[in-house]
Structures are given as C-alpha cells and as structure tokens.
Design a protein around this motif. Sequence first.
Motif, PDB file in Angstrom:
ATOM      1  N   GLU A  41      15.070   7.767  -8.391  1.00 38.36           N
ATOM      2  CA  GLU A  41      13.884   7.113  -7.854  1.00 38.36           C
ATOM      3  C   GLU A  41      12.714   8.087  -7.928  1.00 38.36           C
ATOM      4  O   GLU A  41      12.822   9.231  -7.491  1.00 38.36           O
ATOM      5  N   ILE A  42      11.606   7.627  -8.473  1.00 40.98           N
ATOM      6  CA  ILE A  42      10.418   8.464  -8.579  1.00 40.98           C
ATOM      7  C   ILE A  42       9.279   7.785  -7.823  1.00 40.98           C
ATOM      8  O   ILE A  42       8.855   6.683  -8.179  1.00 40.98           O
ATOM      9  N   TYR A 313      17.548  11.493  -6.138  1.00 39.75           N
ATOM     10  CA  TYR A 313      18.698  11.130  -6.957  1.00 39.75           C
ATOM     11  C   TYR A 313      19.968  11.683  -6.313  1.00 39.75           C
ATOM     12  O   TYR A 313      19.922  12.630  -5.527  1.00 39.75           O
ATOM     13  N   PRO A 314      21.129  11.092  -6.620  1.00 41.85           N
ATOM     14  CA  PRO A 314      22.381  11.607  -6.064  1.00 41.85           C
ATOM     15  C   PRO A 314      22.614  13.040  -6.531  1.00 41.85           C
ATOM     16  O   PRO A 314      22.483  13.342  -7.712  1.00 41.85           O
ATOM     17  N   ASP A 540      19.379  14.492  -3.494  1.00 37.71           N
ATOM     18  CA  ASP A 540      18.375  15.538  -3.646  1.00 37.71           C
ATOM     19  C   ASP A 540      17.004  14.890  -3.644  1.00 37.71           C
ATOM     20  O   ASP A 540      16.787  13.860  -4.306  1.00 37.71           O
ATOM     21  N   ASN A 541      16.094  15.479  -2.903  1.00 39.16           N
ATOM     22  CA  ASN A 541      14.704  15.045  -2.907  1.00 39.16           C
ATOM     23  C   ASN A 541      13.851  16.236  -3.306  1.00 39.16           C
ATOM     24  O   ASN A 541      13.859  17.260  -2.624  1.00 39.16           O
ATOM     25  N   VAL A 542      13.158  16.124  -4.417  1.00 38.21           N
ATOM     26  CA  VAL A 542      12.341  17.219  -4.920  1.00 38.21           C
ATOM     27  C   VAL A 542      10.887  16.774  -4.947  1.00 38.21           C
ATOM     28  O   VAL A 542      10.547  15.760  -5.573  1.00 38.21           O
ATOM     29  N   ALA A 543      10.046  17.516  -4.246  1.00 34.90           N
ATOM     30  CA  ALA A 543       8.615  17.226  -4.227  1.00 34.90           C
ATOM     31  C   ALA A 543       7.917  18.046  -5.310  1.00 34.90           C
ATOM     32  O   ALA A 543       8.151  19.247  -5.435  1.00 34.90           O
ATOM     33  N   ASN A 552      10.792  17.098 -14.550  1.00 34.57           N
ATOM     34  CA  ASN A 552      11.490  15.826 -14.315  1.00 34.57           C
ATOM     35  C   ASN A 552      12.913  16.094 -13.842  1.00 34.57           C
ATOM     36  O   ASN A 552      13.876  15.905 -14.582  1.00 34.57           O
ATOM     37  N   PRO A 553      13.086  16.561 -12.609  1.00 35.00           N
ATOM     38  CA  PRO A 553      14.425  16.918 -12.127  1.00 35.00           C
ATOM     39  C   PRO A 553      15.357  15.719 -12.024  1.00 35.00           C
ATOM     40  O   PRO A 553      14.919  14.587 -11.798  1.00 35.00           O
ATOM     41  N   SER A 554      16.630  15.986 -12.209  1.00 31.66           N
ATOM     42  CA  SER A 554      17.677  14.964 -12.115  1.00 31.66           C
ATOM     43  C   SER A 554      18.984  15.683 -11.775  1.00 31.66           C
ATOM     44  O   SER A 554      18.994  16.908 -11.645  1.00 31.66           O
ATOM     45  N   PRO A 555      20.096  14.961 -11.632  1.00 31.78           N
ATOM     46  CA  PRO A 555      21.340  15.649 -11.256  1.00 31.78           C
ATOM     47  C   PRO A 555      21.742  16.794 -12.179  1.00 31.78           C
ATOM     48  O   PRO A 555      22.442  17.706 -11.751  1.00 31.78           O
ATOM     49  N   TYR A 556      21.312  16.773 -13.441  1.00 27.86           N
ATOM     50  CA  TYR A 556      21.781  17.761 -14.401  1.00 27.86           C
ATOM     51  C   TYR A 556      20.729  18.772 -14.835  1.00 27.86           C
ATOM     52  O   TYR A 556      21.029  19.686 -15.610  1.00 27.86           O
TER      53      TYR A 556
END
Length: 572
Positions: A41-42, A313-314, A540-543, A552-556
């Motif tokens: 989610e963005i 994202y998870p 995870d919530n990244v500001a 563009n952070p994501s699980p990986y």
Amino acid sequence: MKRLFSAVLSFIVFAGLFTACTEPSSNQNNSGKELNKSQIEILQAANPEKLPQAAKDRKDTLIVGTTAPQGTFNPIYSGSVYDSRVCSLIFDGLINNDAEGNPIPHAAEKWDISQDGKTYTFYIKKGIKFSDGKELTAEDVAFTFTAMCDPNYDGPRTDAVMYLEGYEEYNKDKENKVKEVKGIKVIDPYTIQFTLTEAQAPAIWNFGYGILPKHYYGFEKGNIQKLKDLFLKPMGSGAYVLKNYKAGQEVVFEKNPDYWKGAPKIKTIVMKVTNANTVVQELTAGNVDIDAVGKPEMVELIKQAGFLDIYSYPANSYGYIGLNLRDEKFKDKKVRQALMYGLDRKGFINAYYKGNGQVCNAPVSPVSWAYTDEINTYEYNPDLANKLLDEAGWVKGEDGFRYKDGEKFTIHWMTYTGSKYVESLIPILKDNWGKLGIEVIPELMEFGTLAEKVYDKREFEMYNMAWSLAIDPDPSGIFAFAQDVPGGNNSVGWRNEEAENLMKRGLSEFNQEKRKEIYKQWLKIANDDLPYLFLGYNKDNVAVSCRVKGVNPSPYIDWTYDIQNVEIIDIE
C-alpha cells in the motif's frame, strides 16, 4: 542476501529465493512466489507544500533514520541490518535481487550453472573500480570468499562457503599448509568459478556478499584480524564512500563520482540514529527524509504531516524471544512450551500493532512460499503452562515462585533501549509469567551491546530480537549446527538432529513442491521443539519525504536499492 533488521528486528541470514526446477541451468531468474503487489500500500503525500523549510534548504543531502549501527562495516562480518545497509552503500556483490525476489546480475554481468548444479561460473563486468581507482577482478572475489573459509574466521557467513570443495581442508589447516580453497578457481581476470561438494537449491544467493579489494584488505592466512582492524575504514566499489562515523549518532557518506553504474544523484547521505521516542518528530520536522515507523498511531501522525509518502507491506520477518538452551532450566522442551502457552502473545500483538500484526508460530514469514499454518498455535493457556512446568519438576513454593533442586525459577531478560515494542512487552511478559511463578528481571542496554553479548559472547539467559529474513526460506543459516559458534547465528544453541537432516535435504532439493514439503516437516519440528519462543509478524511502514524520488521499499528491497538513481527534487 543481507542481514537486515528493523525497529524491532535483529539479524538476518544471507540467502535469497531460487527457482523451482528439476535441474539448474544458466542464469536462473525466477521467483518461487511472485510478490503480490496488491499487498504493498502506498499512501502519497497529500500536501507536499507542507514540506518544512529545513528540508527545502537541504539541497544535496539525504538523511535516513536508523537504529545505531555497531560499526562492523565489512560485508562478510556485518551482523545487523544497519551495518549491512552501510555495507550495501559501500560494497557490490556479484549478484543482487529485484523487487520480486529474483536473482539478477550485479558486479557479474552473467553466470552459468553446470548441469549437475555444483559449479557456478561468474563473468565479471569490466571496468568496475574500487573507490581508490583499482579495478575489481576475479582475484578480489576469490580473496573475499577465501577469507570466509579462513581457520580464524569468526563471522556469520560460514554457511555461504562451507559447501565449497576444499573448504574443510583449508579451514581445518592450522599449519598453513593448504594455500587455497579447491572450489574457488580464478579462470581469468574477469571469470571465476565456484564448485560445491553437492548441488544446493539456494546456492546462487551465497554470491551476493560485497567484494573486498584484495590489495587493501589482503592478509596472510590466519591473520584475519586485519579485516576487523579496518571495520571503520571500509573500501569497496559501491556508490558511496564512508566519510565519518560517530558511534550512536550518525554515519556520513559521500558519493563515489566514478561509480560504475553511474555517478549517484545525491552528494551526501547521512544515516542518523533515531529511536521510537524521536522518529516522528524527526520526520515531521523535516530533519529526516526516510525512516521506518512502527505503531499505527505513529503512522497517523505521519499522515497528518502531509508531505511524507508511506509505504506499507507485510514484513519478511518475525519477532521472537531467544533462550540460551545451554542453560539447564531451558533444556526441557516442556519448559519452553510452558513459556509459550503462558504468554498472551495474541493480546500483546493486537494491543501493540492494532490490526497490523499477527501471532507467529514458526520461523518463516507468511510472504514466503514455504509458510504453513498446519502447526500448533499455542493459544494462551495458563492452566496447561502450569501443568507442563509441574511435569518438568518446577514446583511452586509457599512464596508463589517455582523451584527445582533448590533453585528459584528466575529469568534475566536482556533487551534493548529506545523501543516502544520492548516497553509494551515488558509488563505483559512479567505479569503473565509471574502468574506462573517465574520471576523475570529485564536488563535494558544499547542494541549493539545486546548483539555482542548474544552473538559474540553468548552471555545471556534470554533476549528478544527479530529476524528480517532472506528471500529463500532455507533456515540453515540461522539454525544449522555450524552456526552454533561464537559469532554464528545459532546463538541459542539449538541442536536437533532430525531438523538438521531436513535442512540438508531442503538445500539439495530443486523441485519446489518437494522442497516445500521438506520445510513443512521442518517447521513442525521447530514449532514443537521451540528453538525460539515465537512472538509475531507485522507490517513494515516506511515514511519517505515527497522530495525524495526513486525509493520504493517492499518486502525484498530497502532504501539502499539502486541508490545511485535516488534523487532529491525541489518542492515549491
């Protein structure tokens, strides 16, 4: 591929996702479980014009919030995610991964895998230079992996080299008679070959560690202390070079203008130490451009600021409590199971994450293809916990505490400061286990100190951390017998023969469905024998400041991914 940890996290195993296939082939590049982008989610910044003046005035400096790195700035030694992020800015590996978890070329332009799956040949890109101008060649790659085979190597990367041909001979040779590792062969300056004793499904991920320049780090076999002496003076071929490090405060980098993938767009990066008490203020004041945000109420405050994008994202991670299984009071499985049944994990997770977390019952994330829920859920059951403790010989005395052979059941719990997670967990755990007749004494310390006590010195009774996991579900990098050494990841000392054999089977099985079944059996053993007391999964919530583009952070992947392309734009 990195040893990551986040606000509540501690270490990771280097590994990544390998293809499901019956036979390995050249440049395998498929993920076993494609990332579900709908899970990411963005939330775009609603009011970019609210960007504080402090951020507007900072034209060419990116500031990223972080938990304090330990100062282990070497890719074959870094133990925390924060040190590993430092290393990812400074060093390059042969391979990397993309956002979906596929292995992709990096310093190597391509690779071949032999039909029997044992030999990996990498073709290194020409013209890659270390920050001092010297070219990166196959000799540097050979040096890096040979260092991990050294008899005196005491870092956490043994699992990346222990299956190389000649590893045992080189590693056990204390008299310096064996001069090289048979399974590491330099073909020419830009070609290197690695040969394993047996084919392994996730082996490609062993080759992502940052490459050390031999001319700078070179040492005589056995004198690996030289690498440690240079922890704070790292040199690599990465996009940035280290300029300054203030322990507990910040790490400062300047761009490498000659970076082989193109000069970075941002001149200076600062990793600034923040904690749960300062992160929201630092972000909303514009003093920090990127940081992880934990609790949902913090996310709401970030939203209100208006100028920060939020990525949710998870997490490919799980939180846990580690017990020193060498300690007599934790050796009995019934005691560990009692502690699981006697802790209201669901109540804690729901209260802390407010719907953004779930209880964990095994050491794998729900984002992994190896995940299974066909295991014991250890629902909160104080009556069963008391029964198991009675059966284990821990009997309640008149004072309400449990005793065995005259010893009071007391647990000294080492944990870390500056964490709302820890602050929330302490009263719940003390209350729940106190009702079972167990005295719990928390001992708070800086995260780096805790990591040293747990992993290097192994001087603890209990601690809590979390693993930020690699893409591939192979658990041997954490739980294998070979990791039960000072500096290794198996700090708790879990040794289960059946689990060990299943891990070996999982490594050698290339059919993903069969491999999944092996890991399902392994997870059931881990769930029953409890190497850890599992706590929870979270999002995870990244500001990210709206002035920063290209992250563009994501699980990986995290903010360091393709850092040379990240840029700062003007906001009017």
